[in-house]
Enzyme design. Sequence first.
Site, PDB file in Angstrom:
ATOM      1  CG  HIS A 192      -9.470  31.098  16.665  1.00 55.11           C
ATOM      2  ND1 HIS A 192     -10.722  30.877  16.158  1.00 55.11           N
ATOM      3  CD2 HIS A 192      -8.760  31.677  15.668  1.00 55.11           C
ATOM      4  CE1 HIS A 192     -10.764  31.308  14.905  1.00 55.11           C
ATOM      5  NE2 HIS A 192      -9.587  31.781  14.583  1.00 55.11           N
ATOM      6  CE1 TYR A 194     -17.884  27.533  19.497  1.00 53.90           C
ATOM      7  CE2 TYR A 194     -19.507  25.762  19.494  1.00 53.90           C
ATOM      8  CZ  TYR A 194     -18.202  26.188  19.395  1.00 53.90           C
ATOM      9  OH  TYR A 194     -17.201  25.263  19.196  1.00 53.90           O
ATOM     10  N   PRO A 232     -20.568  17.322  17.707  1.00 51.60           N
ATOM     11  CG  PRO A 232     -20.947  18.144  15.572  1.00 51.60           C
ATOM     12  CD  PRO A 232     -21.446  17.138  16.555  1.00 51.60           C
ATOM     13  CE  LYS A 261     -13.268  19.274  24.697  1.00 54.17           C
ATOM     14  NZ  LYS A 261     -12.371  20.226  24.040  1.00 54.17           N
ATOM     15  CE1 TYR A 264     -15.342  25.087  21.831  1.00 59.60           C
ATOM     16  CE2 TYR A 264     -13.090  25.828  21.472  1.00 59.60           C
ATOM     17  CZ  TYR A 264     -14.352  25.539  20.988  1.00 59.60           C
ATOM     18  OH  TYR A 264     -14.624  25.701  19.653  1.00 59.60           O
TER      19      TYR A 264
HETATM   20  C1  LIG Z   1     -19.315  13.853   9.050  1.00 59.12           C
HETATM   21  C2  LIG Z   1     -18.494  14.102  10.301  1.00 59.12           C
HETATM   22  C3  LIG Z   1     -18.243  15.416  10.724  1.00 59.12           C
HETATM   23  C4  LIG Z   1     -17.483  15.650  11.878  1.00 59.12           C
HETATM   24  N1  LIG Z   1     -17.287  16.946  12.288  1.00 59.12           N
HETATM   25  C5  LIG Z   1     -16.562  17.160  13.426  1.00 59.12           C
HETATM   26  C6  LIG Z   1     -16.325  18.473  13.905  1.00 59.12           C
HETATM   27  O1  LIG Z   1     -16.762  19.439  13.319  1.00 59.12           O
HETATM   28  N2  LIG Z   1     -15.595  18.606  15.055  1.00 59.12           N
HETATM   29  C7  LIG Z   1     -15.071  17.519  15.740  1.00 59.12           C
HETATM   30  O2  LIG Z   1     -14.378  17.669  16.749  1.00 59.12           O
HETATM   31  N3  LIG Z   1     -15.299  16.287  15.300  1.00 59.12           N
HETATM   32  C8  LIG Z   1     -16.016  16.087  14.175  1.00 59.12           C
HETATM   33  N4  LIG Z   1     -16.235  14.836  13.753  1.00 59.12           N
HETATM   34  C9  LIG Z   1     -15.637  13.770  14.531  1.00 59.12           C
HETATM   35  C10 LIG Z   1     -14.176  13.556  14.182  1.00 59.12           C
HETATM   36  O3  LIG Z   1     -13.968  13.741  12.810  1.00 59.12           O
HETATM   37  C11 LIG Z   1     -13.815  12.143  14.626  1.00 59.12           C
HETATM   38  O4  LIG Z   1     -14.017  12.101  16.033  1.00 59.12           O
HETATM   39  C12 LIG Z   1     -12.414  11.720  14.274  1.00 59.12           C
HETATM   40  O5  LIG Z   1     -12.275  11.528  12.880  1.00 59.12           O
HETATM   41  C13 LIG Z   1     -12.053  10.419  15.000  1.00 59.12           C
HETATM   42  O6  LIG Z   1     -10.841   9.921  14.522  1.00 59.12           O
HETATM   43  P1  LIG Z   1     -10.590   8.343  14.490  1.00 59.12           P
HETATM   44  O7  LIG Z   1      -9.216   8.161  13.965  1.00 59.12           O
HETATM   45  O8  LIG Z   1     -10.942   7.764  15.790  1.00 59.12           O
HETATM   46  O9  LIG Z   1     -11.673   7.782  13.480  1.00 59.12           O
HETATM   47  P2  LIG Z   1     -11.843   8.026  11.876  1.00 59.12           P
HETATM   48  O10 LIG Z   1     -11.393   9.407  11.509  1.00 59.12           O
HETATM   49  O11 LIG Z   1     -13.236   7.627  11.588  1.00 59.12           O
HETATM   50  O12 LIG Z   1     -10.808   6.999  11.254  1.00 59.12           O
HETATM   51  C14 LIG Z   1     -11.052   5.624  11.228  1.00 59.12           C
HETATM   52  C15 LIG Z   1     -10.399   5.045   9.984  1.00 59.12           C
HETATM   53  O13 LIG Z   1     -10.579   3.642   9.980  1.00 59.12           O
HETATM   54  C16 LIG Z   1     -10.878   3.243   8.657  1.00 59.12           C
HETATM   55  N5  LIG Z   1     -11.563   1.945   8.697  1.00 59.12           N
HETATM   56  C17 LIG Z   1     -12.857   1.694   9.000  1.00 59.12           C
HETATM   57  N6  LIG Z   1     -13.115   0.379   8.922  1.00 59.12           N
HETATM   58  C18 LIG Z   1     -11.954  -0.214   8.564  1.00 59.12           C
HETATM   59  C19 LIG Z   1     -11.589  -1.566   8.309  1.00 59.12           C
HETATM   60  N7  LIG Z   1     -12.495  -2.555   8.406  1.00 59.12           N
HETATM   61  N8  LIG Z   1     -10.303  -1.849   7.947  1.00 59.12           N
HETATM   62  C20 LIG Z   1      -9.395  -0.842   7.847  1.00 59.12           C
HETATM   63  N9  LIG Z   1      -9.694   0.453   8.075  1.00 59.12           N
HETATM   64  C21 LIG Z   1     -10.958   0.763   8.432  1.00 59.12           C
HETATM   65  C22 LIG Z   1     -11.737   4.373   8.111  1.00 59.12           C
HETATM   66  O14 LIG Z   1     -11.761   4.413   6.697  1.00 59.12           O
HETATM   67  C23 LIG Z   1     -11.038   5.578   8.719  1.00 59.12           C
HETATM   68  O15 LIG Z   1     -10.037   6.110   7.870  1.00 59.12           O
HETATM   69  C24 LIG Z   1     -16.974  14.570  12.618  1.00 59.12           C
HETATM   70  C25 LIG Z   1     -17.236  13.265  12.187  1.00 59.12           C
HETATM   71  C26 LIG Z   1     -17.990  13.013  11.055  1.00 59.12           C
HETATM   72  C27 LIG Z   1     -18.266  11.593  10.634  1.00 59.12           C
END
Ligand SMILES: Cc1cc2nc3c(=O)[nH]c(=O)nc-3n(C[C@H](O)[C@H](O)[C@H](O)COP(=O)(O)OP(=O)(O)OC[C@H]3O[C@@H](n4cnc5c(N)ncnc54)[C@H](O)[C@@H]3O)c2cc1C
Length: 411
Positions: free
Chosen positions: A72, A201, A292, A296, A404
């Site tokens: 996009h 948006y 969201p 980011k 963005y």
């Molecule tokens: C419902 C929802 C909708 C979202 N929508 C958007 C969006 O539209 N746009 C956007 O940019 N961002 C969005 N986000 C944010 C984005 O998805 C996150 O910022 C992103 O997933 C961060 O990645 P991460 O690897 O840091 O964390 P996570 O993806 O949360 O990964 C962390 C991992 O650690 C694991 N874990 C937790 N505790 C333990 C433990 N004790 N032992 C072992 N493993 C563990 C979890 O199961 C998970 O798999 C959304 C988040 C949520 C919750």
Amino acid sequence: MRTQVAIIGAGPAGLVLGQLLTNAGIESVIVELRSRDYVEARLRAGVLEQGTVELLRDNGIGRRLDQEGLRHDGIYLQWPGTREHLDFRDLCGRSVWIYGQTEVVKDLVAARLGTGQPLYFEVSDTAVHDIETDRPAVTFLDADGHAQRIECDLIAGCDGFHGVSRPAIPQASSRTAQRDYPYGWLGILAQAPPSTDELIYAWHPNGFAMHSMRSPSISRLYLQVGVEERLQDWDDDRIWTELSTRLGHAGWELATGPILDKGITPMRSFVSEPMRYGKLFLAGDAAHIVPPTGAKGLNLAVADAKLLADAIIASRAKRARTPIRTAGSVRAEPATLAGRGQNLLDSYAETALRRVWRCTHFSWWMTSMLHIEGSDPFARELQLAQLRYLSSSRAAAQSLAENYTGLPYGW
Ligand SMILES: Cc1cc2nc3c(=O)[nH]c(=O)nc-3n(C[C@H](O)[C@H](O)[C@H](O)COP(=O)(O)OP(=O)(O)OC[C@H]3O[C@@H](n4cnc5c(N)ncnc54)[C@H](O)[C@@H]3O)c2cc1C
């Protein structure tokens, strides 16, 4: 078992970090609370910054993204009577890609399993130990309930907002900054072709709405709802009617279809400092959450992983005593990298946080500009004034576009 880097969490941050380290010849073990099916199906983000796409491609995870991802070159900003297009390529020469987090995680898990480096799913009782010493460790119960212990050089806490890593930093040494918004997003995934070529948006007196997509046949749409709203009060008809109202524009029609998934997500800004304590380094949602609206969250997690990988790779060169490849595939002499590596590890938290706070501001700004809070006419006119400014000032539009599409990792 013994490894160089123990990674807690197989979300985007942990999996990207593991991949960058593996590509540089550094061993790691990843432990994940959930099953493979669960993490691969978890419906979340969908917009990838250009830097995220380039990083995935450069590290051998871009094949399906290149086939199925949708490039996009801009977005639409809308308010009643007006739909304005911001052309990112014209404004800053960059783009974003639509490719679901589910697909990113599937590609990363497949790549990890292909390397043969350990990835434990369905672990429990994860705990970090001795993070203030040179012999930190992670313990957990594997899927069969057997107690495991990983001795390592350092621990990467990539376990999201509810993980065990951040709470392992003593409270006296940590500080959090937080804002809870009085609204959330009701998001749906619909079997309906997108009614737009790029994301819309929309500011509307009833509340914000957004039209996104996942593929040429699947749309992703969002409605601002109050924090007290319950999903059972929103049947499919009510959702489509409200989306049609808020996204409505003369001569344009919203395609509808069966709703495959729906959920309400609260919105919050949260930053926890420091992102490093002793031999524990936090990355991604473990350290920060953004609403969201600025797309980011996933991209910030990838950026942290890249910064941390570069620092670890550079610091390992000191011990390797041979030239080593960094994640950016630059060859350098060990003596140079050794000094730079230690500096990068020491400054990881500061470098990452500088970019985190920039993205936190952008996400807050986009959110505040587009969501309705209360009925104050002064606040609404300020929002509309800002939207009109963005559509009429190249300088204002450029600022949105460069944030963005993503700032450089070392910003
Ligand atoms: C419902 C929802 C909708 C979202 N929508 C958007 C969006 O539209 N746009 C956007 O940019 N961002 C969005 N986000 C944010 C984005 O998805 C996150 O910022 C992103 O997933 C961060 O990645 P991460 O690897 O840091 O964390 P996570 O993806 O949360 O990964 C962390 C991992 O650690 C694991 N874990 C937790 N505790 C333990 C433990 N004790 N032992 C072992 N493993 C563990 C979890 O199961 C998970 O798999 C959304 C988040 C949520 C919750």
